[in-house]
Design an enzyme around this catalytic site. Structure first.
Site, PDB file in Angstrom:
ATOM      1  N   GLY A  63      -4.616  -4.826   5.482  1.00 50.61           N
ATOM      2  CA  GLY A  63      -3.635  -4.587   6.538  1.00 50.61           C
ATOM      3  C   GLY A  63      -3.966  -3.338   7.343  1.00 50.61           C
ATOM      4  O   GLY A  63      -4.679  -2.459   6.872  1.00 50.61           O
ATOM      5  N   GLU A  67     -11.114   0.610  -3.974  1.00 51.96           N
ATOM      6  CA  GLU A  67     -11.482   0.202  -2.616  1.00 51.96           C
ATOM      7  C   GLU A  67     -12.218   1.334  -1.889  1.00 51.96           C
ATOM      8  O   GLU A  67     -11.750   2.474  -1.883  1.00 51.96           O
ATOM      9  CB  GLU A  67     -10.193  -0.158  -1.873  1.00 51.96           C
ATOM     10  CG  GLU A  67     -10.335  -0.890  -0.592  1.00 51.96           C
ATOM     11  CD  GLU A  67      -8.978  -1.224   0.034  1.00 51.96           C
ATOM     12  OE1 GLU A  67      -7.959  -1.286  -0.691  1.00 51.96           O
ATOM     13  OE2 GLU A  67      -8.939  -1.397   1.261  1.00 51.96           O
ATOM     14  N   ASP A  71      -7.221   2.898  -3.312  1.00 52.92           N
ATOM     15  CA  ASP A  71      -8.016   2.873  -2.086  1.00 52.92           C
ATOM     16  C   ASP A  71      -8.347   4.306  -1.703  1.00 52.92           C
ATOM     17  O   ASP A  71      -7.446   5.111  -1.468  1.00 52.92           O
ATOM     18  CB  ASP A  71      -7.236   2.193  -0.955  1.00 52.92           C
ATOM     19  CG  ASP A  71      -8.083   2.022   0.304  1.00 52.92           C
ATOM     20  OD1 ASP A  71      -7.593   1.410   1.263  1.00 52.92           O
ATOM     21  OD2 ASP A  71      -9.242   2.491   0.318  1.00 52.92           O
ATOM     22  N   ASP A  95     -14.165  -2.401   2.148  1.00 51.85           N
ATOM     23  CA  ASP A  95     -13.276  -2.546   3.298  1.00 51.85           C
ATOM     24  C   ASP A  95     -14.061  -2.084   4.530  1.00 51.85           C
ATOM     25  O   ASP A  95     -14.692  -2.898   5.205  1.00 51.85           O
ATOM     26  CB  ASP A  95     -12.002  -1.716   3.052  1.00 51.85           C
ATOM     27  CG  ASP A  95     -11.064  -1.644   4.248  1.00 51.85           C
ATOM     28  OD1 ASP A  95      -9.994  -1.044   4.109  1.00 51.85           O
ATOM     29  OD2 ASP A  95     -11.406  -2.171   5.319  1.00 51.85           O
ATOM     30  N   LYS A 154      -0.858  -0.781  -4.544  1.00 53.10           N
ATOM     31  CA  LYS A 154      -2.115  -0.113  -4.181  1.00 53.10           C
ATOM     32  C   LYS A 154      -1.786   1.341  -3.885  1.00 53.10           C
ATOM     33  O   LYS A 154      -0.880   1.611  -3.084  1.00 53.10           O
ATOM     34  CB  LYS A 154      -2.725  -0.808  -2.971  1.00 53.10           C
ATOM     35  CG  LYS A 154      -3.738  -0.009  -2.161  1.00 53.10           C
ATOM     36  CD  LYS A 154      -4.444  -0.905  -1.163  1.00 53.10           C
ATOM     37  CE  LYS A 154      -4.838  -0.152   0.090  1.00 53.10           C
ATOM     38  NZ  LYS A 154      -5.601  -1.034   1.033  1.00 53.10           N
ATOM     39  N   SER A 187       0.861  -1.196   0.000  1.00 54.66           N
ATOM     40  CA  SER A 187       0.000   0.000   0.000  1.00 54.66           C
ATOM     41  C   SER A 187       0.892   1.238   0.000  1.00 54.66           C
ATOM     42  O   SER A 187       1.774   1.371   0.856  1.00 54.66           O
ATOM     43  CB  SER A 187      -0.888  -0.005   1.245  1.00 54.66           C
ATOM     44  OG  SER A 187      -1.757   1.103   1.232  1.00 54.66           O
ATOM     45  N   LYS A 194      -3.085   4.975  -2.478  1.00 49.49           N
ATOM     46  CA  LYS A 194      -4.090   5.738  -1.754  1.00 49.49           C
ATOM     47  C   LYS A 194      -4.491   6.927  -2.628  1.00 49.49           C
ATOM     48  O   LYS A 194      -3.623   7.579  -3.233  1.00 49.49           O
ATOM     49  CB  LYS A 194      -3.525   6.253  -0.427  1.00 49.49           C
ATOM     50  CG  LYS A 194      -3.294   5.147   0.596  1.00 49.49           C
ATOM     51  CD  LYS A 194      -4.601   4.554   1.046  1.00 49.49           C
ATOM     52  CE  LYS A 194      -4.357   3.548   2.163  1.00 49.49           C
ATOM     53  NZ  LYS A 194      -5.608   2.929   2.622  1.00 49.49           N
ATOM     54  N   LYS A 202     -10.254  -8.046   6.466  1.00 52.50           N
ATOM     55  CA  LYS A 202      -9.390  -7.667   7.583  1.00 52.50           C
ATOM     56  C   LYS A 202      -9.953  -8.346   8.828  1.00 52.50           C
ATOM     57  O   LYS A 202     -11.046  -8.006   9.285  1.00 52.50           O
ATOM     58  CB  LYS A 202      -9.400  -6.150   7.805  1.00 52.50           C
ATOM     59  CG  LYS A 202      -8.613  -5.360   6.800  1.00 52.50           C
ATOM     60  CD  LYS A 202      -8.639  -3.874   7.139  1.00 52.50           C
ATOM     61  CE  LYS A 202      -7.977  -3.077   6.039  1.00 52.50           C
ATOM     62  NZ  LYS A 202      -8.163  -1.624   6.242  1.00 52.50           N
TER      63      LYS A 202
HETATM   64  C1  LIG Z   1      -3.730   3.934   8.236  1.00 55.13           C
HETATM   65  S1  LIG Z   1      -4.503   3.151   6.877  1.00 55.13           S
HETATM   66  C2  LIG Z   1      -5.072   1.645   7.506  1.00 55.13           C
HETATM   67  C3  LIG Z   1      -6.202   1.120   6.614  1.00 55.13           C
HETATM   68  C4  LIG Z   1      -5.743   0.883   5.176  1.00 55.13           C
HETATM   69  N1  LIG Z   1      -4.662  -0.097   5.137  1.00 55.13           N
HETATM   70  C5  LIG Z   1      -3.759  -0.082   4.148  1.00 55.13           C
HETATM   71  O1  LIG Z   1      -3.746   0.740   3.247  1.00 55.13           O
HETATM   72  C6  LIG Z   1      -2.690  -1.124   4.212  1.00 55.13           C
HETATM   73  C7  LIG Z   1      -1.801  -0.878   5.393  1.00 55.13           C
HETATM   74  C8  LIG Z   1      -0.789  -2.013   5.535  1.00 55.13           C
HETATM   75  O2  LIG Z   1       0.030  -2.177   4.609  1.00 55.13           O
HETATM   76  O3  LIG Z   1      -0.876  -2.739   6.551  1.00 55.13           O
HETATM   77  C9  LIG Z   1      -6.906   0.447   4.294  1.00 55.13           C
HETATM   78  O4  LIG Z   1      -7.891   1.186   4.262  1.00 55.13           O
HETATM   79  O5  LIG Z   1      -6.847  -0.584   3.612  1.00 55.13           O
HETATM   80 MG   LIG Z   2      -8.845   0.122   2.663  1.00 56.34          MG
END
Ligand SMILES: CSCC[C@@H](NC(=O)CCC(=O)O)C(=O)O
Ligand SMILES: [Mg+2]
Length: 368
Positions: free
Chosen positions: A291, A214, A189, A239, A161, A135, A163, A263
């Site tokens: 994650g 996402e 995402d 999610d 991925k 991510s 953001k 998750k």
């Molecule tokens: C602080 S962002 C935590 C939630 C986010 N998690 C990630 O982007 C992956 C984070 C990781 O690599 O564990 C999601 O919305 O999927």
């Molecule tokens: Mg997410």
């Protein structure tokens, strides 16, 4: 098993670099571990959220109260302490899935250790290693983003991925496609940053051949996600909106969700996470393991889950070094773009005493 003691260990581990999403920027993983001691074995788990309720309604201080005052008294009163007995005992408490997941996972870890069984075996894992996606946060410039992506690809990550948020979506996706090609497995995402009014704008992502988008809209709004899916060809992945197998079944039935980010913490633990996997798998909907920037204590059980048959897409199960210069367990190291599935009893890892001591802010008994 008989519950003898539950300790909460608040830890704070600096991130190797700031992680910016549409809802904020993290620089430290600031959460707690649960350590339970029973008459036959010990267990560990990690609370998946953060000090502020920005990703979801739960947060560190609140979860400690819910565990101490509401969940632990009910669990401690059970005549038999076992994972299967926990969910019914905790069901009267509404919500708080992440707190329930932390307690349930620590009990499951102890129970499996007492049988000498790995979580992977218990869940039905079919692989010995799982492909790792990564991510990538929002960056100050496109150049810095491309450098970050280049670095992760060089490390061997098999899926990227990104953001996104309004003002940082089409350009970064286009830049990554132009630099790394059309074949790179790529997804985005939004963490609920858009509304249906953005549908036409989000439809412009369709040209980039993304694996999925996402949680583009507000959490728990299955109807809006279903209406968005009618207007875009990129598969919608949920999610924040999916809290259990029931939500997953409803979302799939409404065509609000063509891919599922599983998750375990968000759905109340690994038994429910397997149910979510089973529901999606039965409908031919692919799932992948999400994650929450877990330390090795949370990362290890996620890798066991990610080895189930329906996890056909790379997850956000990155190496420990994605976020931490030093983990509180033996680090998970990427080999050929994959991470090993832990096969020792329970979650397969324990905290390393020295790093744990250095990253512990305070620890206290929640139950004795
Ligand atoms: C602080 S962002 C935590 C939630 C986010 N998690 C990630 O982007 C992956 C984070 C990781 O690599 O564990 C999601 O919305 O999927
Ligand atoms: Mg997410």
């Amino acid at each position: 098993m008989k519950l003898e003691r539950v300790e909460i260990v608040h830890v704070a581990i600096p991130l190797v670099s700031p992680f910016r999403t549409s809802f904020g920027t993290m620089t430290t993983k600031d959460t707690f571990l649960l350590h339970i001691v029973t008459d036959t074995a010990e267990g560990w788990s990690e609370f998946a959220a953060d000090p502020e309720p920005l990703y979801c309604p739960e947060f560190v201080a609140g979860a400690e109260i819910v565990l101490r005052d509401f969940l632990l008294p009910r669990v401690a009163a059970l005549p038999v302490l076992g994972t299967a007995h926990l969910a019914p005992a905790m069901a009267k408490i509404k919500g708080h899935e992440l707190a329930k997941a932390a307690l349930g996972t620590a009990v499951l870890d102890a129970e499996l250790r007492s049988y000498g069984m790995s979580l992977a075996t218990y869940l039905g894992a079919v692989r010995e290693r799982v492909p790792a996606g990564v991510s990538v946060g929002i960056h100050p410039t496109l150049g810095e983003l491309l450098d970050a992506v280049e670095g992760y690809l060089a490390e061997g990550y098999v899926r990227i991925k990104l953001k996104i948020e309004p003002g940082w979506d089409l350009e970064p996706v286009r830049a990554v496609r132009e630099r790394f090609g059309a074949e790179l497995p790529l997804q985005v995402d939004a963490n609920t940053a858009y509304t249906l009014a953005d549908a036409e704008h989000l439809r412009r992502l369709d040209e980039f051949g993304l694996l999925l988008i996402e949680e583009p809209l507000d959490e728990n709004n299955l109807h809006a996600h279903a209406r968005l899916q009618q207007r875009i060809s990129t598969p919608v992945c949920l999610d924040e909106s999916l809290h259990n197998a029931r939500d997953t079944a409803s979302a799939i039935a409404m065509d609000a969700c063509r891919v599922v980010n599983v998750k375990p913490a968000r759905v109340g633990g690994y038994l429910e996470a397997r149910r979510v996997h089973d529901v999606a798998h039965a409908h031919g909907v692919p799932v992948w393991c999400g994650g929450m920037l877990e330390t090795g204590i949370g990362r290890a059980p996620n890798l066991a889950l990610a080895a189930l048959p329906g996890f056909t897409l790379p997850g956000d199960t990155s190496a420990s070094s994605r976020y931490f210069a030093e983990d509180i367990t033996e680090p998970f190291v990427l080999v050929d773009g994959h991470l090993p599935v832990p096969r020792k009893p329970g979650i397969g890892v324990e905290p390393l005493p020295e790093p744990l001591r250095r990253f512990t802010r305070h620890r206290r008994d929640l139950y004795v």
